[in-house]
Design a protein around this motif. Sequence first.
Motif, short mmCIF file in Angstrom:
data_model
loop_
_atom_site.label_atom_id
_atom_site.label_comp_id
_atom_site.label_asym_id
_atom_site.label_seq_id
_atom_site.Cartn_x
_atom_site.Cartn_y
_atom_site.Cartn_z
N THR A 273 40.88 41.10 32.19
CA THR A 273 39.69 40.50 32.79
C THR A 273 39.19 41.34 33.97
O THR A 273 37.98 41.50 34.17
CB THR A 273 40.01 39.05 33.25
OG1 THR A 273 40.33 38.28 32.10
CG2 THR A 273 38.83 38.43 33.97
N THR A 274 40.14 41.89 34.72
CA THR A 274 39.74 42.74 35.84
C THR A 274 38.93 43.94 35.35
O THR A 274 37.92 44.31 35.95
CB THR A 274 41.00 43.21 36.61
OG1 THR A 274 41.75 42.06 36.99
CG2 THR A 274 40.62 44.02 37.83
N LEU A 275 39.36 44.52 34.23
CA LEU A 275 38.60 45.64 33.66
C LEU A 275 37.17 45.21 33.30
O LEU A 275 36.20 45.92 33.58
CB LEU A 275 39.30 46.13 32.39
CG LEU A 275 40.09 47.44 32.49
CD1 LEU A 275 40.71 47.77 31.14
CD2 LEU A 275 39.19 48.59 32.95
N PHE A 276 37.05 44.03 32.71
CA PHE A 276 35.71 43.52 32.36
C PHE A 276 34.86 43.32 33.62
O PHE A 276 33.67 43.61 33.63
CB PHE A 276 35.83 42.19 31.60
CG PHE A 276 35.89 42.34 30.11
CD1 PHE A 276 36.21 43.56 29.54
CD2 PHE A 276 35.60 41.27 29.27
CE1 PHE A 276 36.26 43.71 28.15
CE2 PHE A 276 35.63 41.41 27.89
CZ PHE A 276 35.97 42.62 27.33
N SER A 277 35.49 42.79 34.66
CA SER A 277 34.74 42.57 35.91
C SER A 277 34.22 43.88 36.47
O SER A 277 33.12 43.93 37.03
CB SER A 277 35.64 41.91 36.96
OG SER A 277 35.94 40.62 36.59
N ILE A 278 35.02 44.93 36.31
CA ILE A 278 34.60 46.24 36.83
C ILE A 278 33.47 46.80 35.96
O ILE A 278 32.45 47.26 36.48
CB ILE A 278 35.81 47.20 36.86
CG1 ILE A 278 36.79 46.74 37.94
CG2 ILE A 278 35.35 48.64 37.12
CD1 ILE A 278 38.16 47.40 37.87
N ILE A 279 33.64 46.72 34.65
CA ILE A 279 32.61 47.27 33.75
C ILE A 279 31.28 46.55 33.98
O ILE A 279 30.22 47.17 34.00
CB ILE A 279 33.05 47.11 32.27
CG1 ILE A 279 34.30 47.94 32.00
CG2 ILE A 279 31.91 47.52 31.33
CD1 ILE A 279 34.97 47.63 30.66
N SER A 280 31.33 45.22 34.19
CA SER A 280 30.09 44.45 34.32
C SER A 280 29.56 44.41 35.75
O SER A 280 28.58 43.74 36.04
CB SER A 280 30.30 43.03 33.80
OG SER A 280 31.38 42.42 34.47
N GLY A 281 30.22 45.14 36.66
CA GLY A 281 29.69 45.30 38.01
C GLY A 281 30.06 44.19 38.98
O GLY A 281 29.56 44.17 40.11
N PHE A 282 30.92 43.25 38.56
CA PHE A 282 31.27 42.15 39.45
C PHE A 282 32.28 42.56 40.51
O PHE A 282 32.36 41.95 41.57
CB PHE A 282 31.81 40.95 38.65
CG PHE A 282 30.72 40.10 38.09
CD1 PHE A 282 30.33 38.95 38.75
CD2 PHE A 282 30.05 40.46 36.93
CE1 PHE A 282 29.31 38.16 38.25
CE2 PHE A 282 29.03 39.68 36.42
CZ PHE A 282 28.66 38.53 37.09
N GLN A 283 33.08 43.59 40.20
CA GLN A 283 34.04 44.09 41.19
C GLN A 283 33.97 45.61 41.18
O GLN A 283 33.84 46.20 40.12
CB GLN A 283 35.46 43.65 40.82
CG GLN A 283 35.70 42.18 41.06
CD GLN A 283 37.13 41.80 40.73
OE1 GLN A 283 37.88 42.56 40.10
NE2 GLN A 283 37.52 40.61 41.15
N PRO A 284 34.07 46.23 42.35
CA PRO A 284 34.11 47.69 42.37
C PRO A 284 35.52 48.17 42.05
O PRO A 284 36.49 47.54 42.45
CB PRO A 284 33.75 48.03 43.83
CG PRO A 284 34.23 46.84 44.61
CD PRO A 284 34.14 45.64 43.71
N PRO A 285 35.66 49.27 41.30
CA PRO A 285 37.00 49.79 41.08
C PRO A 285 37.49 50.47 42.36
O PRO A 285 36.68 50.88 43.19
CB PRO A 285 36.80 50.82 39.97
CG PRO A 285 35.39 51.27 40.12
CD PRO A 285 34.62 50.11 40.69
N THR A 286 38.81 50.57 42.51
CA THR A 286 39.36 51.31 43.64
C THR A 286 39.10 52.80 43.41
O THR A 286 38.79 53.54 44.34
CB THR A 286 40.86 51.03 43.78
OG1 THR A 286 41.05 49.61 43.82
CG2 THR A 286 41.42 51.64 45.06
#
Lengths: 253, 332
Positions: free
Chosen positions: A46-59
């Motif tokens: 889910t974290t990967l999805f959040s990053i791909i969809s722009g909801f969370q920035p990757p480190t």
Amino acid sequence: MSDPVMLRVETISKRFGGLLAVDGASFDAQAGRITALIGPNGAGKTTLFSIISGFQPPTSGRVLFEGENIVGVPPHRLAQRGIARTFQIVQPFAGLTVRENIAVGAHLSQPRRADALAAADEIAARVGLADQLDKPAAGLTVAGRKRLELARALALKPRLLLLDEVLAGLNPSEVRDMVPVIRGLVDQGITVIMIEHIMHAVMNLAQHVLVLSEGRIIAGGTPSEIAGNPHVVEAYLGRGAAQRMLQAGAAYG
Amino acid sequence: MKGVGTILVVAALLAAVPLFGVSNVTLNFLVTALIIALAGQGWNVLGGYGGQYSFGHAAFFGTGAYVSAILQLRYGVNAWIAFAAGIGAGALAGAIIGGLSFRSGLRGSYFALVTLAFAEVLRILASVTPITGAGVGLLVKLDLRPEAFQFQSRVPFYWIILALVTVSLLIVRAIENSRFGAYLVAVRENEEAAKALGVNVIAVKLGAMVISAAIVAAAGGFYVQYFLFIDAGIAYGPWISIEALLAPIIGGVGTVFGPLLGALVVKVLGEAAKLVTGDAPGLDLMIYGGVLVLVIALAPRGIAGVVADLRARIVRRKPEAKPEQPTAGHHV
Ligand SMILES: Nc1ncnc2c1ncn2[C@@H]1O[C@H](COP(=O)(O)OP(=O)(O)OP(=O)(O)O)[C@@H](O)[C@H]1O
Ligand SMILES: [Mg+2]
């Protein structure tokens, strides 16, 4: 693998304090296919999805959508550019009807209210919500809410669709109803990445399967390659999983 | 367009009231109730439809009032133009306060407290700054000509505030029936889901804040013309922040007619309290507090919600009645 790459994830990492939830994950998703992302609970899917969809920035790391780095682009812009997601924990607009929920997505391409509402009716029919249009979203069953997540995302007319466990919590007959709906998406020109724990659905739907464990992609291949990789399966999906997957694969052809 | 007919009928009925020779006291009551209805409708755009509860809409009421008064008094600007400029200044104040709060991600009670703080800072500034008349306030020069937005009789004032309220009803109805309105309600219901569906949450909130502030500023500008006086306590005081949110909450948040219904109820209650107990200071606020608790406990969707429930019950009772038409928003 001659299809063009729609999404390329390049050595993405995500740290939450002391926890490295995603640890240098890299993979490609080919256009016009269903790619499945599987892995144990807490693997970082889910974290990967959040990053791909722009909801969370990757480190660290990059996400290329049709060749362009989209890290740092806000989620609403990515939705406008053709990336839609569903939420594992469903996020309905609880006080609105099913029709009004879907219309929010449809407004992306339909500025007029009447057109967006009409588009909502049509999408509801596609996912089997046609008879619930006037119901408040809060009154839907689990299966209904999952369908609503899918319907709203489809209303965006996405090119890339990220489905986060849309089959979880459904009973076997509801899963059977949803499988053809998801398969139909590819015919409409939508590239799909789906997170899923229900193995027979994965075997039945995906052309390519990625295995994520402890934030790392540890294997990738066709469903039968993954299913035939007892090391992967036993290590990350538990004892007996390999057998179950082979059976499921055989059952669905 | 659906709903517009009802608004025009209600406006026409209210416009006819002075033709029946009502007393000045009644007319005065109606004018002040409509001022609250207008401010309440402004609050409703942001609070009712957008779910962003402001405790400081006095910031916009006061800005509309002061800018209009100051332009007339100190710069000799025509009252109508000053009134329009006051609305513009209110919208600008909304853009500034909204931009600062929404960009820093303030939500819920934090947003409410910050808006309250802005209004209080403005009140204190206005009570010490010479241009706002400091502690004394500003008296607008008597000039009883329509060109100066002043009238011998209360009737034209009544019609003007009624026209402003009608315009605000039409604006809100238009919002309900627009993409912007759908996005605004989506933001109220679930910000994360709205973002995933392509909604620029900050831009939508900011848009709502600007429209909301402009409507409330119009109420402030009208107040100045009607009473020809403004001071810091009236302009930026908590009374207007409270009444502007009380009216829609009592009448029905996120509905077209909620603020108008609620404003009439609030004002009737206020007058009744005065009759019973004389003009004890702070008593109206105590009564408002009690009513607010009752409404939230018994009818959280306000009068409009109660009416909608009753109507649904009646429809259900008739076996031959058709199912209700799907509606875009929940309006009365
Ligand atoms: N916002 C957050 N803050 C801190 N930790 C988080 C946050 N989001 C996720 N995590 C942690 O990161 C890890 C990966 O979580 P994630 O939700 O991505 O897993 P998942 O693979 O989707 O699991 P599941 O199959 O249970 O849905 C978990 O240990 C989770 O507790
Ligand atoms: Mg998950």
